[in-house]
Design an enzyme around this catalytic site. Structure first.
Site, short mmCIF file in Angstrom:
data_model
loop_
_atom_site.label_atom_id
_atom_site.label_comp_id
_atom_site.label_asym_id
_atom_site.label_seq_id
_atom_site.Cartn_x
_atom_site.Cartn_y
_atom_site.Cartn_z
N THR A 48 -50.12 59.43 54.22
CA THR A 48 -50.23 59.92 52.79
C THR A 48 -49.06 59.63 51.80
O THR A 48 -49.28 59.41 50.81
CB THR A 48 -50.35 61.25 52.93
OG1 THR A 48 -51.64 61.75 53.75
CG2 THR A 48 -50.85 61.92 51.51
N TYR A 134 -50.03 61.03 67.04
CA TYR A 134 -50.99 61.04 65.99
C TYR A 134 -52.13 60.19 66.45
O TYR A 134 -51.96 58.92 66.26
CB TYR A 134 -50.25 60.66 64.50
CG TYR A 134 -51.15 60.66 63.30
CD1 TYR A 134 -52.51 61.28 63.52
CD2 TYR A 134 -50.69 60.00 62.13
CE1 TYR A 134 -53.11 61.11 61.96
CE2 TYR A 134 -51.37 59.82 61.06
CZ TYR A 134 -52.67 60.46 60.97
OH TYR A 134 -53.54 60.27 59.81
N LYS A 162 -51.73 65.43 66.43
CA LYS A 162 -52.40 65.52 65.21
C LYS A 162 -53.78 64.88 65.61
O LYS A 162 -53.89 63.76 65.90
CB LYS A 162 -51.51 64.79 64.26
CG LYS A 162 -52.25 64.86 62.75
CD LYS A 162 -51.40 64.04 61.66
CE LYS A 162 -52.39 63.94 60.51
NZ LYS A 162 -51.64 63.48 59.46
N ILE A 205 -51.84 69.45 59.50
CA ILE A 205 -51.01 68.47 58.83
C ILE A 205 -51.87 68.05 57.70
O ILE A 205 -52.89 67.18 58.03
CB ILE A 205 -50.30 67.38 59.68
CG1 ILE A 205 -49.42 67.75 60.76
CG2 ILE A 205 -49.69 66.12 58.57
CD1 ILE A 205 -48.62 66.99 61.43
#
Length: 294
Positions: A48, A134, A162, A205
């Site tokens: 992001t 992740y 994640k 998250i």
């Protein structure tokens, strides 16, 4: 859940740009805004945060700028498709004051499970910070399988996962098989945060938390406290936002949403482009509707 090292809401921060440069004043202001809203930590320089377009120096400078102005934990995105590069970024984030690391799985290379595990263990062996693995196959082209994840959870520095695969069966099995470890499973998909919490995840998250931090925190805290009626109500309030923020490639919509809310500029680094007029109008309508719920 008693051994969980990460719990709550961790916004996946955007990186504000002014022309070709990072707007560090805006970055610091945004970090402080989110901290005041009650988030449990911050995650700069992840997907992001347009990490793929930042230089290594910018990476470290963003982490340092956020660390300087907040008291909540800072989890720095330091993943790469090259193990030596992930290691360098991780060391520089540690030097910049990060409290923990978020490492996306190697993209493009598509390593087999043995290579995937070796990648994460190399960084975990060399950098003494808590690390979150992740898994986002839509970006990387490769899923981190259950056996690899469970094996990695035994490493003392690998403290979380994640989950952004969309596969609730896989996520549930990982939660089930890591309950005895000091290992947190966090949602990486806003629309699936509540279902993941019901399976035993301990937080998120979150992209949406950049725009609606208070409501996202209340949703997660309600679920963790067992108040699923309130959590479900908030999930339905935020559902249109979750969808609108992924109408195009993240972070295009969320940076537009922040611009609409006057939280910062909507500029993106190439090759990302502006949100389409149609999707911008829909997003603006969603944001207006949420004001009515406040």
């Amino acid at each position: 859940m008693t051994n969980t090292p990460f719990r709550g809401v961790y916004p996946a921060m955007t990186t504000p740009f002014e022309g070709d440069s990072i707007d560090y004043d805006q970055l610091r202001s945004d970090a402080q805004r989110l901290e005041r809203a009650g988030v449990h930590g911050l995650v700069p320089v992840g997907s992001t945060g347009e990490s793929a377009t930042l230089t290594h120096d910018e990476h470290a400078e963003v982490v340092e700028a956020v660390v300087e102005v907040v008291d909540v934990p800072v989890i720095a995105g330091t993943g790469s498709n090259a193990t030596h590069e992930a290691l360098e970024l991780s060391r520089r984030a540690e030097a910049a004051g990060a409290d923990a690391l978020l490492l996306i799985s190697p993209y493009y290379n598509k390593p087999e499970p043995a290579g995937m595990e070796r990648h994460f263990r190399t960084v975990a062996d060399e950098v003494d910070l808590p690390q979150i693995v992740y898994n986002v196959p839509s970006r990387t082209g490769r899923n981190i399988d259950v056996e690899t994840t469970v094996s990695l959870a035994s490493h003392e520095n690998i403290a979380g996962y994640k989950a952004a695969s969309g596969d609730l069966g896989q996520i549930g099995e990982i939660i089930e098989r890591t309950r005895s470890e000091e290992f947190a499973v966090l949602s990486g998909d806003d629309a699936l945060t509540l279902p993941m919490l019901s399976l035993g995840a301990t937080g998120t998250i979150s992209v949406s938390a950049n725009v609606e931090p208070e409501r996202t925190c209340e949703l997660v805290e309600s679920a963790l406290d067992g108040d699923y009626d309130r959590a479900q109500e908030l999930q339905h309030e935020l559902g249109p936002l979750f969808r609108a923020l992924f109408s195009e490639t993240n972070p295009i919509p969320v940076k537009t949403a922040m611009e609409i809310r006057e939280y910062g500029p909507g500029e993106l680094r190439p090759p990302l482009s502006s949100l389409s007029k149609e999707n911008r109008e829909e997003l603006a309508g969603v944001l207006d509707s949420l004001e009515g719920f406040a």
